[in-house]
Design a protein around this motif. Structure first.
Motif, PDB file in Angstrom:
ATOM      1  N   TYR A 339       0.843  -1.213   0.000  1.00  0.00           N
ATOM      2  CA  TYR A 339       0.000   0.000   0.000  1.00  0.00           C
ATOM      3  C   TYR A 339       0.875   1.258   0.000  1.00  0.00           C
ATOM      4  O   TYR A 339       0.659   2.201  -0.776  1.00  0.00           O
ATOM      5  CB  TYR A 339      -0.910  -0.016   1.218  1.00  0.00           C
ATOM      6  CG  TYR A 339      -1.613   1.287   1.518  1.00  0.00           C
ATOM      7  CD1 TYR A 339      -2.734   1.693   0.804  1.00  0.00           C
ATOM      8  CD2 TYR A 339      -1.152   2.117   2.538  1.00  0.00           C
ATOM      9  CE1 TYR A 339      -3.376   2.893   1.094  1.00  0.00           C
ATOM     10  CE2 TYR A 339      -1.788   3.310   2.839  1.00  0.00           C
ATOM     11  CZ  TYR A 339      -2.900   3.696   2.109  1.00  0.00           C
ATOM     12  OH  TYR A 339      -3.526   4.885   2.403  1.00  0.00           O
ATOM     13  N   ILE A 356      -6.865   3.104  -1.391  1.00  0.00           N
ATOM     14  CA  ILE A 356      -7.154   2.559  -0.065  1.00  0.00           C
ATOM     15  C   ILE A 356      -6.412   1.232   0.063  1.00  0.00           C
ATOM     16  O   ILE A 356      -6.045   0.606  -0.933  1.00  0.00           O
ATOM     17  CB  ILE A 356      -8.667   2.343   0.164  1.00  0.00           C
ATOM     18  CG1 ILE A 356      -9.247   1.356  -0.857  1.00  0.00           C
ATOM     19  CG2 ILE A 356      -9.411   3.668   0.101  1.00  0.00           C
ATOM     20  CD1 ILE A 356     -10.694   0.965  -0.579  1.00  0.00           C
ATOM     21  N   ASN A 386     -10.901   2.697   4.585  1.00  0.00           N
ATOM     22  CA  ASN A 386      -9.468   2.512   4.351  1.00  0.00           C
ATOM     23  C   ASN A 386      -8.879   1.680   5.483  1.00  0.00           C
ATOM     24  O   ASN A 386      -9.425   1.607   6.582  1.00  0.00           O
ATOM     25  CB  ASN A 386      -8.760   3.864   4.250  1.00  0.00           C
ATOM     26  CG  ASN A 386      -7.365   3.754   3.635  1.00  0.00           C
ATOM     27  OD1 ASN A 386      -6.948   2.667   3.198  1.00  0.00           O
ATOM     28  ND2 ASN A 386      -6.638   4.849   3.592  1.00  0.00           N
ATOM     29  N   HIS A 387      -7.749   1.035   5.209  1.00  0.00           N
ATOM     30  CA  HIS A 387      -7.064   0.184   6.188  1.00  0.00           C
ATOM     31  C   HIS A 387      -8.027  -0.872   6.742  1.00  0.00           C
ATOM     32  O   HIS A 387      -8.096  -1.122   7.938  1.00  0.00           O
ATOM     33  CB  HIS A 387      -6.470   1.024   7.320  1.00  0.00           C
ATOM     34  CG  HIS A 387      -5.592   2.137   6.824  1.00  0.00           C
ATOM     35  ND1 HIS A 387      -4.459   1.910   6.073  1.00  0.00           N
ATOM     36  CD2 HIS A 387      -5.704   3.484   6.943  1.00  0.00           C
ATOM     37  CE1 HIS A 387      -3.895   3.080   5.767  1.00  0.00           C
ATOM     38  NE2 HIS A 387      -4.634   4.048   6.280  1.00  0.00           N
TER      39      HIS A 387
END
Length: 448
Positions: A339, A356, A386-387
Protein backbone atom coordinates in the motif's frame (compact mmCIF):
# COMPACT_ATOMS: atom_id res chain seq x y z
CA UNK A 1 8.59 -29.47 -22.50
CA UNK A 2 6.36 -31.98 -20.79
CA UNK A 3 3.16 -31.91 -18.75
CA UNK A 4 3.07 -33.30 -15.23
CA UNK A 5 0.80 -33.04 -12.21
CA UNK A 6 2.94 -31.62 -9.40
CA UNK A 7 2.73 -29.25 -6.44
CA UNK A 8 4.30 -25.82 -6.20
CA UNK A 9 7.30 -27.06 -4.23
CA UNK A 10 8.15 -29.62 -6.91
CA UNK A 11 7.71 -27.07 -9.69
CA UNK A 12 10.20 -24.67 -8.05
CA UNK A 13 12.62 -27.45 -7.07
CA UNK A 14 12.71 -28.72 -10.67
CA UNK A 15 14.17 -25.37 -11.77
CA UNK A 16 16.37 -24.78 -8.70
CA UNK A 17 18.08 -28.13 -9.23
CA UNK A 18 18.82 -27.30 -12.87
CA UNK A 19 20.70 -24.06 -12.14
CA UNK A 20 22.50 -24.92 -8.89
CA UNK A 21 25.83 -26.50 -8.00
CA UNK A 22 25.10 -26.52 -4.27
CA UNK A 23 22.05 -26.38 -1.99
CA UNK A 24 22.53 -25.57 1.69
CA UNK A 25 19.37 -26.54 3.52
CA UNK A 26 17.55 -26.75 6.81
CA UNK A 27 13.94 -27.99 6.85
CA UNK A 28 11.01 -25.80 7.84
CA UNK A 29 7.32 -26.14 6.96
CA UNK A 30 6.06 -25.65 4.27
CA UNK A 31 9.32 -25.41 2.30
CA UNK A 32 10.84 -28.73 3.38
CA UNK A 33 9.64 -30.78 0.37
CA UNK A 34 11.79 -28.69 -1.98
CA UNK A 35 14.97 -29.72 -0.18
CA UNK A 36 13.79 -33.30 0.20
CA UNK A 37 12.94 -33.61 -3.48
CA UNK A 38 16.31 -32.20 -4.55
CA UNK A 39 18.10 -34.55 -2.14
CA UNK A 40 16.24 -37.51 -3.63
CA UNK A 41 17.02 -36.45 -7.19
CA UNK A 42 20.72 -36.09 -6.36
CA UNK A 43 20.75 -39.51 -4.69
CA UNK A 44 19.30 -41.00 -7.86
CA UNK A 45 21.91 -39.31 -10.04
CA UNK A 46 19.93 -36.52 -11.68
CA UNK A 47 22.24 -34.06 -13.47
CA UNK A 48 21.82 -30.28 -13.62
CA UNK A 49 22.31 -28.21 -16.79
CA UNK A 50 26.08 -28.48 -16.33
CA UNK A 51 25.98 -32.27 -16.20
CA UNK A 52 26.66 -32.46 -12.44
CA UNK A 53 24.75 -33.78 -9.46
CA UNK A 54 23.58 -31.16 -7.00
CA UNK A 55 25.68 -31.14 -3.83
CA UNK A 56 23.35 -30.86 -0.84
CA UNK A 57 24.39 -30.08 2.73
CA UNK A 58 22.05 -29.88 5.71
CA UNK A 59 23.24 -27.44 8.34
CA UNK A 60 22.39 -27.05 12.03
CA UNK A 61 19.88 -24.23 11.45
CA UNK A 62 18.69 -21.78 8.83
CA UNK A 63 21.37 -19.36 10.02
CA UNK A 64 24.00 -21.98 9.27
CA UNK A 65 22.39 -22.72 5.90
CA UNK A 66 22.55 -19.04 4.95
CA UNK A 67 26.19 -18.85 6.03
CA UNK A 68 26.99 -21.89 3.91
CA UNK A 69 25.17 -20.31 0.95
CA UNK A 70 27.29 -17.18 1.35
CA UNK A 71 30.53 -19.12 1.56
CA UNK A 72 29.66 -21.34 -1.39
CA UNK A 73 28.74 -18.34 -3.53
CA UNK A 74 31.97 -16.59 -2.59
CA UNK A 75 33.83 -19.67 -3.86
CA UNK A 76 32.11 -19.38 -7.25
CA UNK A 77 29.44 -22.08 -6.96
CA UNK A 78 25.83 -21.33 -7.87
CA UNK A 79 23.99 -21.99 -4.62
CA UNK A 80 20.36 -22.07 -3.55
CA UNK A 81 18.31 -22.70 -0.43
CA UNK A 82 14.68 -23.22 0.56
CA UNK A 83 13.01 -21.74 3.62
CA UNK A 84 10.08 -19.90 5.22
CA UNK A 85 8.94 -17.88 8.24
CA UNK A 86 11.39 -17.71 11.16
CA UNK A 87 13.80 -19.71 9.03
CA UNK A 88 13.99 -16.85 6.56
CA UNK A 89 14.45 -14.35 9.39
CA UNK A 90 17.47 -16.32 10.62
CA UNK A 91 18.99 -15.85 7.17
CA UNK A 92 18.62 -12.06 7.14
CA UNK A 93 22.14 -11.16 8.41
CA UNK A 94 23.76 -13.22 5.66
CA UNK A 95 21.29 -11.88 3.10
CA UNK A 96 22.68 -8.38 3.67
CA UNK A 97 26.18 -9.69 2.97
CA UNK A 98 25.18 -11.70 -0.11
CA UNK A 99 23.35 -8.70 -1.58
CA UNK A 100 26.09 -6.26 -0.60
CA UNK A 101 28.65 -8.37 -2.46
CA UNK A 102 26.31 -8.71 -5.48
CA UNK A 103 26.43 -12.49 -5.47
CA UNK A 104 23.88 -14.20 -7.73
CA UNK A 105 21.62 -16.55 -5.78
CA UNK A 106 17.98 -17.54 -5.48
CA UNK A 107 16.26 -18.31 -2.17
CA UNK A 108 12.99 -20.14 -2.81
CA UNK A 109 10.54 -19.15 -0.07
CA UNK A 110 7.14 -20.63 0.71
CA UNK A 111 5.80 -17.43 2.24
CA UNK A 112 4.52 -18.16 5.73
CA UNK A 113 3.27 -16.33 8.80
CA UNK A 114 5.86 -15.33 11.37
CA UNK A 115 4.91 -16.36 14.91
CA UNK A 116 3.56 -13.33 16.79
CA UNK A 117 0.87 -13.82 19.46
CA UNK A 118 0.88 -17.50 18.42
CA UNK A 119 2.62 -19.89 16.07
CA UNK A 120 1.13 -20.36 12.61
CA UNK A 121 2.59 -22.70 10.04
CA UNK A 122 0.29 -21.30 7.37
CA UNK A 123 0.79 -18.85 4.56
CA UNK A 124 1.04 -15.08 4.37
CA UNK A 125 3.73 -12.57 3.45
CA UNK A 126 4.99 -11.64 6.93
CA UNK A 127 8.35 -13.34 6.40
CA UNK A 128 9.07 -11.99 2.93
CA UNK A 129 8.22 -8.43 3.97
CA UNK A 130 10.87 -8.64 6.68
CA UNK A 131 13.55 -8.94 3.96
CA UNK A 132 12.63 -5.85 1.95
CA UNK A 133 15.72 -3.82 2.82
CA UNK A 134 18.29 -6.62 2.59
CA UNK A 135 18.99 -5.83 -1.06
CA UNK A 136 17.44 -9.03 -2.40
CA UNK A 137 15.09 -8.73 -5.35
CA UNK A 138 11.64 -10.16 -4.57
CA UNK A 139 9.74 -12.03 -7.30
CA UNK A 140 6.24 -13.40 -6.62
CA UNK A 141 4.43 -16.41 -8.05
CA UNK A 142 0.66 -16.83 -7.90
CA UNK A 143 0.14 -20.44 -8.99
CA UNK A 144 1.90 -23.78 -9.40
CA UNK A 145 2.65 -23.00 -13.06
CA UNK A 146 4.06 -19.63 -12.09
CA UNK A 147 6.21 -21.26 -9.37
CA UNK A 148 7.99 -23.06 -12.22
CA UNK A 149 8.10 -20.05 -14.55
CA UNK A 150 9.18 -17.45 -11.98
CA UNK A 151 11.80 -19.80 -10.56
CA UNK A 152 13.25 -19.97 -14.08
CA UNK A 153 13.16 -16.20 -14.48
CA UNK A 154 14.77 -15.70 -11.05
CA UNK A 155 17.69 -18.01 -11.76
CA UNK A 156 18.33 -16.39 -15.14
CA UNK A 157 17.94 -12.83 -13.85
CA UNK A 158 20.17 -13.12 -10.80
CA UNK A 159 23.16 -14.09 -12.96
CA UNK A 160 22.76 -11.14 -15.31
CA UNK A 161 21.65 -8.51 -12.79
CA UNK A 162 24.22 -9.52 -10.15
CA UNK A 163 21.47 -9.10 -7.57
CA UNK A 164 20.31 -12.05 -5.41
CA UNK A 165 16.63 -13.03 -5.57
CA UNK A 166 13.96 -14.27 -3.21
CA UNK A 167 11.44 -16.18 -5.30
CA UNK A 168 8.36 -16.58 -3.13
CA UNK A 169 4.96 -18.21 -3.40
CA UNK A 170 2.24 -18.67 -0.81
CA UNK A 171 2.82 -21.38 1.75
CA UNK A 172 0.42 -24.34 1.40
CA UNK A 173 -1.94 -22.47 -0.93
CA UNK A 174 0.63 -22.74 -3.72
CA UNK A 175 3.46 -24.82 -2.25
CA UNK A 176 1.20 -27.82 -1.62
CA UNK A 177 -1.42 -27.24 -4.30
CA UNK A 178 -1.31 -29.93 -7.00
CA UNK A 179 -1.88 -28.87 -10.59
CA UNK A 180 -1.19 -30.18 -14.06
CA UNK A 181 1.45 -27.83 -15.47
CA UNK A 182 4.05 -27.55 -18.20
CA UNK A 183 7.69 -28.04 -17.20
CA UNK A 184 10.77 -27.38 -19.31
CA UNK A 185 13.36 -30.07 -19.87
CA UNK A 186 16.87 -29.20 -18.72
CA UNK A 187 18.13 -29.16 -22.32
CA UNK A 188 15.56 -26.43 -22.99
CA UNK A 189 16.69 -24.41 -19.95
CA UNK A 190 20.43 -24.57 -20.62
CA UNK A 191 20.48 -22.31 -23.72
CA UNK A 192 18.58 -19.59 -21.85
CA UNK A 193 21.35 -18.72 -19.40
CA UNK A 194 23.94 -16.05 -20.21
CA UNK A 195 27.17 -18.07 -20.42
CA UNK A 196 29.35 -14.95 -20.32
CA UNK A 197 27.69 -13.90 -17.06
CA UNK A 198 28.23 -17.42 -15.71
CA UNK A 199 31.94 -17.25 -16.54
CA UNK A 200 32.20 -13.80 -14.94
CA UNK A 201 30.68 -15.10 -11.71
CA UNK A 202 32.90 -18.17 -11.57
CA UNK A 203 36.01 -16.03 -12.17
CA UNK A 204 35.06 -14.02 -9.07
CA UNK A 205 35.30 -17.14 -6.90
CA UNK A 206 37.79 -16.98 -4.07
CA UNK A 207 40.87 -19.08 -4.72
CA UNK A 208 44.49 -19.04 -3.44
CA UNK A 209 45.58 -18.75 -7.07
CA UNK A 210 43.96 -15.31 -7.37
CA UNK A 211 44.07 -13.73 -3.90
CA UNK A 212 41.76 -10.77 -3.32
CA UNK A 213 40.66 -8.88 -0.22
CA UNK A 214 36.96 -9.15 0.53
CA UNK A 215 34.73 -8.60 3.56
CA UNK A 216 36.55 -5.59 4.96
CA UNK A 217 35.49 -3.15 7.68
CA UNK A 218 34.99 0.41 6.45
CA UNK A 219 35.11 3.61 8.44
CA UNK A 220 32.92 6.74 8.10
CA UNK A 221 35.17 8.21 5.41
CA UNK A 222 34.13 5.62 2.78
CA UNK A 223 31.24 3.35 3.89
CA UNK A 224 28.43 5.67 2.70
CA UNK A 225 29.95 6.14 -0.76
CA UNK A 226 30.48 2.41 -1.25
CA UNK A 227 26.91 1.69 -0.18
CA UNK A 228 25.52 4.12 -2.73
CA UNK A 229 27.76 2.69 -5.46
CA UNK A 230 25.43 -0.30 -5.68
CA UNK A 231 22.52 1.83 -6.90
CA UNK A 232 23.23 1.13 -10.56
CA UNK A 233 22.56 -2.59 -10.12
CA UNK A 234 19.09 -1.97 -8.68
CA UNK A 235 18.25 0.67 -11.27
CA UNK A 236 19.12 -1.80 -14.03
CA UNK A 237 17.47 -4.88 -12.49
CA UNK A 238 13.82 -4.25 -13.51
CA UNK A 239 14.69 -3.90 -17.19
CA UNK A 240 16.90 -7.00 -17.02
CA UNK A 241 14.06 -9.02 -15.48
CA UNK A 242 11.66 -7.82 -18.17
CA UNK A 243 14.16 -8.69 -20.91
CA UNK A 244 14.42 -12.21 -19.50
CA UNK A 245 10.62 -12.50 -19.27
CA UNK A 246 10.52 -11.58 -22.96
CA UNK A 247 13.32 -14.03 -23.78
CA UNK A 248 11.66 -17.03 -22.14
CA UNK A 249 8.15 -16.26 -23.45
CA UNK A 250 8.54 -18.18 -26.75
CA UNK A 251 9.93 -21.18 -24.88
CA UNK A 252 7.30 -21.17 -22.13
CA UNK A 253 4.39 -20.18 -24.32
CA UNK A 254 3.43 -17.63 -21.67
CA UNK A 255 4.32 -13.94 -21.54
CA UNK A 256 4.93 -12.15 -18.24
CA UNK A 257 5.58 -8.55 -17.24
CA UNK A 258 6.80 -6.97 -14.03
CA UNK A 259 3.18 -5.93 -13.51
CA UNK A 260 0.43 -7.75 -15.40
CA UNK A 261 -2.96 -6.09 -15.80
CA UNK A 262 -6.11 -8.11 -16.40
CA UNK A 263 -9.60 -6.65 -16.72
CA UNK A 264 -11.61 -4.00 -18.50
CA UNK A 265 -9.38 -1.81 -20.69
CA UNK A 266 -11.31 1.22 -19.42
CA UNK A 267 -11.44 0.15 -15.77
CA UNK A 268 -12.06 2.79 -13.13
CA UNK A 269 -11.55 0.49 -10.13
CA UNK A 270 -8.42 -1.65 -9.82
CA UNK A 271 -7.11 -4.04 -7.16
CA UNK A 272 -3.33 -4.29 -6.76
CA UNK A 273 -2.11 -7.51 -5.17
CA UNK A 274 0.45 -10.32 -5.46
CA UNK A 275 0.78 -14.02 -4.72
CA UNK A 276 -2.01 -16.57 -4.96
CA UNK A 277 -4.65 -13.88 -4.41
CA UNK A 278 -4.09 -12.75 -7.99
CA UNK A 279 -5.84 -15.91 -9.17
CA UNK A 280 -8.95 -15.30 -7.05
CA UNK A 281 -9.09 -11.63 -8.01
CA UNK A 282 -8.66 -12.41 -11.72
CA UNK A 283 -11.54 -14.90 -11.61
CA UNK A 284 -13.73 -12.30 -9.91
CA UNK A 285 -12.72 -9.59 -12.37
CA UNK A 286 -13.69 -11.87 -15.27
CA UNK A 287 -17.07 -12.51 -13.60
CA UNK A 288 -17.75 -8.83 -12.91
CA UNK A 289 -16.65 -7.48 -16.30
CA UNK A 290 -19.16 -9.80 -17.96
CA UNK A 291 -21.77 -7.93 -15.94
CA UNK A 292 -20.50 -4.60 -17.23
CA UNK A 293 -18.39 -3.57 -14.22
CA UNK A 294 -15.32 -1.53 -15.14
CA UNK A 295 -12.87 -3.32 -12.86
CA UNK A 296 -9.42 -4.89 -13.14
CA UNK A 297 -6.49 -6.37 -11.25
CA UNK A 298 -2.83 -5.39 -11.41
CA UNK A 299 -0.66 -8.38 -10.52
CA UNK A 300 2.68 -7.56 -8.92
CA UNK A 301 5.45 -9.88 -10.13
CA UNK A 302 8.67 -8.03 -9.29
CA UNK A 303 8.10 -6.43 -5.90
CA UNK A 304 11.72 -5.40 -5.30
CA UNK A 305 13.20 -3.42 -6.91
CA UNK A 306 9.82 -1.71 -7.33
CA UNK A 307 9.70 -0.13 -10.78
CA UNK A 308 7.46 2.94 -10.83
CA UNK A 309 7.85 3.17 -14.60
CA UNK A 310 6.55 -0.33 -15.26
CA UNK A 311 3.79 0.02 -12.67
CA UNK A 312 2.40 3.16 -14.30
CA UNK A 313 2.68 1.65 -17.78
CA UNK A 314 0.55 -1.32 -16.71
CA UNK A 315 -2.10 0.73 -14.90
CA UNK A 316 -5.09 1.68 -17.10
CA UNK A 317 -5.18 5.39 -17.91
CA UNK A 318 -8.86 5.42 -16.90
CA UNK A 319 -8.16 4.24 -13.33
CA UNK A 320 -9.76 6.45 -10.67
CA UNK A 321 -9.62 4.24 -7.57
CA UNK A 322 -7.17 1.59 -6.34
CA UNK A 323 -7.51 -0.94 -3.54
CA UNK A 324 -4.14 -2.38 -2.48
CA UNK A 325 -4.28 -5.77 -0.78
CA UNK A 326 -1.47 -6.82 1.56
CA UNK A 327 -1.13 -10.33 3.00
CA UNK A 328 0.74 -9.09 6.04
CA UNK A 329 0.27 -6.85 9.05
CA UNK A 330 2.74 -4.19 10.10
CA UNK A 331 1.52 -3.01 13.51
CA UNK A 332 1.93 0.71 14.11
CA UNK A 333 2.64 1.60 10.47
CA UNK A 334 0.54 4.10 8.54
CA UNK A 335 -0.16 1.31 6.08
CA UNK A 336 1.08 -2.07 4.95
CA UNK A 337 4.14 -2.29 2.64
CA UNK A 338 2.57 -2.70 -0.80
CA UNK A 339 0.00 0.00 0.00
CA UNK A 340 2.76 2.45 0.95
CA UNK A 341 4.71 1.66 -2.22
CA UNK A 342 1.70 2.31 -4.44
CA UNK A 343 0.88 5.55 -2.62
CA UNK A 344 4.49 6.73 -3.02
CA UNK A 345 4.62 5.95 -6.74
CA UNK A 346 1.36 7.77 -7.46
CA UNK A 347 2.25 10.78 -5.31
CA UNK A 348 5.75 11.18 -6.80
CA UNK A 349 4.35 10.98 -10.32
CA UNK A 350 1.48 13.42 -9.78
CA UNK A 351 -1.32 10.88 -10.22
CA UNK A 352 -4.55 11.96 -8.53
CA UNK A 353 -6.00 8.51 -7.87
CA UNK A 354 -7.84 7.50 -4.71
CA UNK A 355 -5.94 4.71 -2.93
CA UNK A 356 -7.15 2.56 -0.07
CA UNK A 357 -5.43 -0.41 1.53
CA UNK A 358 -6.53 -3.55 3.26
CA UNK A 359 -5.35 -6.84 4.72
CA UNK A 360 -6.48 -10.33 3.80
CA UNK A 361 -5.46 -13.95 4.19
CA UNK A 362 -3.21 -13.79 7.26
CA UNK A 363 -2.28 -17.28 8.43
CA UNK A 364 -3.91 -18.76 5.30
CA UNK A 365 -7.33 -17.31 6.14
CA UNK A 366 -9.67 -18.05 3.24
CA UNK A 367 -9.86 -15.46 0.46
CA UNK A 368 -12.75 -16.02 -1.94
CA UNK A 369 -14.32 -14.28 -4.96
CA UNK A 370 -17.13 -13.10 -2.68
CA UNK A 371 -14.55 -11.26 -0.57
CA UNK A 372 -12.96 -9.77 -3.69
CA UNK A 373 -16.42 -8.54 -4.70
CA UNK A 374 -16.77 -6.91 -1.27
CA UNK A 375 -13.46 -5.10 -1.83
CA UNK A 376 -14.67 -3.75 -5.17
CA UNK A 377 -18.00 -2.69 -3.62
CA UNK A 378 -16.14 -0.84 -0.87
CA UNK A 379 -13.84 0.79 -3.40
CA UNK A 380 -16.80 2.09 -5.41
CA UNK A 381 -18.62 3.45 -2.32
CA UNK A 382 -18.95 7.18 -1.68
CA UNK A 383 -16.86 6.90 1.49
CA UNK A 384 -14.73 3.74 1.20
CA UNK A 385 -13.25 2.19 4.33
CA UNK A 386 -9.47 2.51 4.35
CA UNK A 387 -7.06 0.18 6.19
CA UNK A 388 -9.74 -2.49 6.19
CA UNK A 389 -9.58 -6.22 6.73
CA UNK A 390 -11.58 -8.75 4.73
CA UNK A 391 -12.34 -12.38 5.50
CA UNK A 392 -12.89 -11.88 9.24
CA UNK A 393 -15.30 -10.01 11.49
CA UNK A 394 -13.29 -7.36 13.30
CA UNK A 395 -15.21 -6.75 16.52
CA UNK A 396 -12.32 -4.82 18.10
CA UNK A 397 -11.55 -1.95 15.72
CA UNK A 398 -14.55 -2.54 13.43
CA UNK A 399 -12.54 -2.15 10.21
CA UNK A 400 -13.62 -5.35 8.46
CA UNK A 401 -15.67 -5.36 5.28
CA UNK A 402 -19.00 -7.20 5.33
CA UNK A 403 -19.34 -9.93 2.71
CA UNK A 404 -23.02 -9.57 1.90
CA UNK A 405 -23.20 -11.31 -1.46
CA UNK A 406 -22.00 -14.81 -2.29
CA UNK A 407 -20.85 -15.22 -5.89
CA UNK A 408 -19.52 -18.24 -7.78
CA UNK A 409 -16.88 -17.87 -10.48
CA UNK A 410 -16.53 -21.59 -11.09
CA UNK A 411 -16.50 -22.51 -14.80
CA UNK A 412 -19.35 -24.62 -16.12
CA UNK A 413 -18.55 -28.33 -16.29
CA UNK A 414 -16.19 -28.33 -13.32
CA UNK A 415 -16.33 -31.53 -11.29
CA UNK A 416 -15.62 -31.24 -7.57
CA UNK A 417 -15.05 -34.09 -5.13
CA UNK A 418 -14.66 -33.95 -1.37
CA UNK A 419 -13.26 -36.89 0.58
CA UNK A 420 -13.45 -37.38 4.33
CA UNK A 421 -10.77 -39.27 6.26
CA UNK A 422 -10.62 -40.52 9.81
CA UNK A 423 -6.99 -39.51 10.33
CA UNK A 424 -3.92 -41.66 9.60
CA UNK A 425 -6.01 -43.79 7.25
CA UNK A 426 -4.24 -42.80 4.04
CA UNK A 427 -7.00 -40.57 2.70
CA UNK A 428 -4.74 -37.58 1.96
CA UNK A 429 -2.12 -39.66 0.16
CA UNK A 430 -4.77 -41.55 -1.80
CA UNK A 431 -6.44 -38.31 -2.87
CA UNK A 432 -3.12 -36.82 -4.01
CA UNK A 433 -2.45 -39.93 -6.04
CA UNK A 434 -5.94 -39.74 -7.54
CA UNK A 435 -5.34 -36.15 -8.63
CA UNK A 436 -2.02 -37.09 -10.22
CA UNK A 437 -3.56 -40.08 -12.01
CA UNK A 438 -6.32 -37.90 -13.49
CA UNK A 439 -3.82 -35.24 -14.51
CA UNK A 440 -1.10 -37.50 -15.88
CA UNK A 441 -3.16 -40.19 -17.59
CA UNK A 442 -6.06 -38.23 -19.08
CA UNK A 443 -6.48 -35.02 -21.09
CA UNK A 444 -8.25 -33.40 -18.15
CA UNK A 445 -6.73 -30.79 -15.84
CA UNK A 446 -6.82 -31.59 -12.14
CA UNK A 447 -6.27 -29.36 -9.14
CA UNK A 448 -6.10 -30.28 -5.47
Amino acid sequence: MFKQTVDGNTAAAHVAYAFSDVAAIYPITPSSPMAGICDSWAAHGRKNIWGQKLQISELQSEAGAAGAVHGSLAAGAFTTTFTASQGLLLMVPNMYKIAGEHLPAVFHVTARAVAAHALSIFGDHSDVMATRQTGFALLASGSVQEAHDMALISHLATVEAEVPFVHFFDGFRTSHEIQKIELLDYDEMAPLIDTDAVKKFRRRGLTPERPIQRGTAQNPDIFFQAREAGNKYYLAAPDIVQQIMDRVAPVLGRRYHLFDYVGAPDATDVIVTMGSSTEAVEETVSYLTKQGRKVGVLKVRLYRPFSAKHFLQALPATCQRIAVLDRTKEPGAVGEPLYQDVCTVLKENGKKITVIGGRYGLGSKEFTPSMVNAVFDNLAAAGPVNHFSVGITDDVTFASLPVTKEISTEPEGTVRCKFFGLGSDGTVGANKNSIKIIGDYTDMYAQG
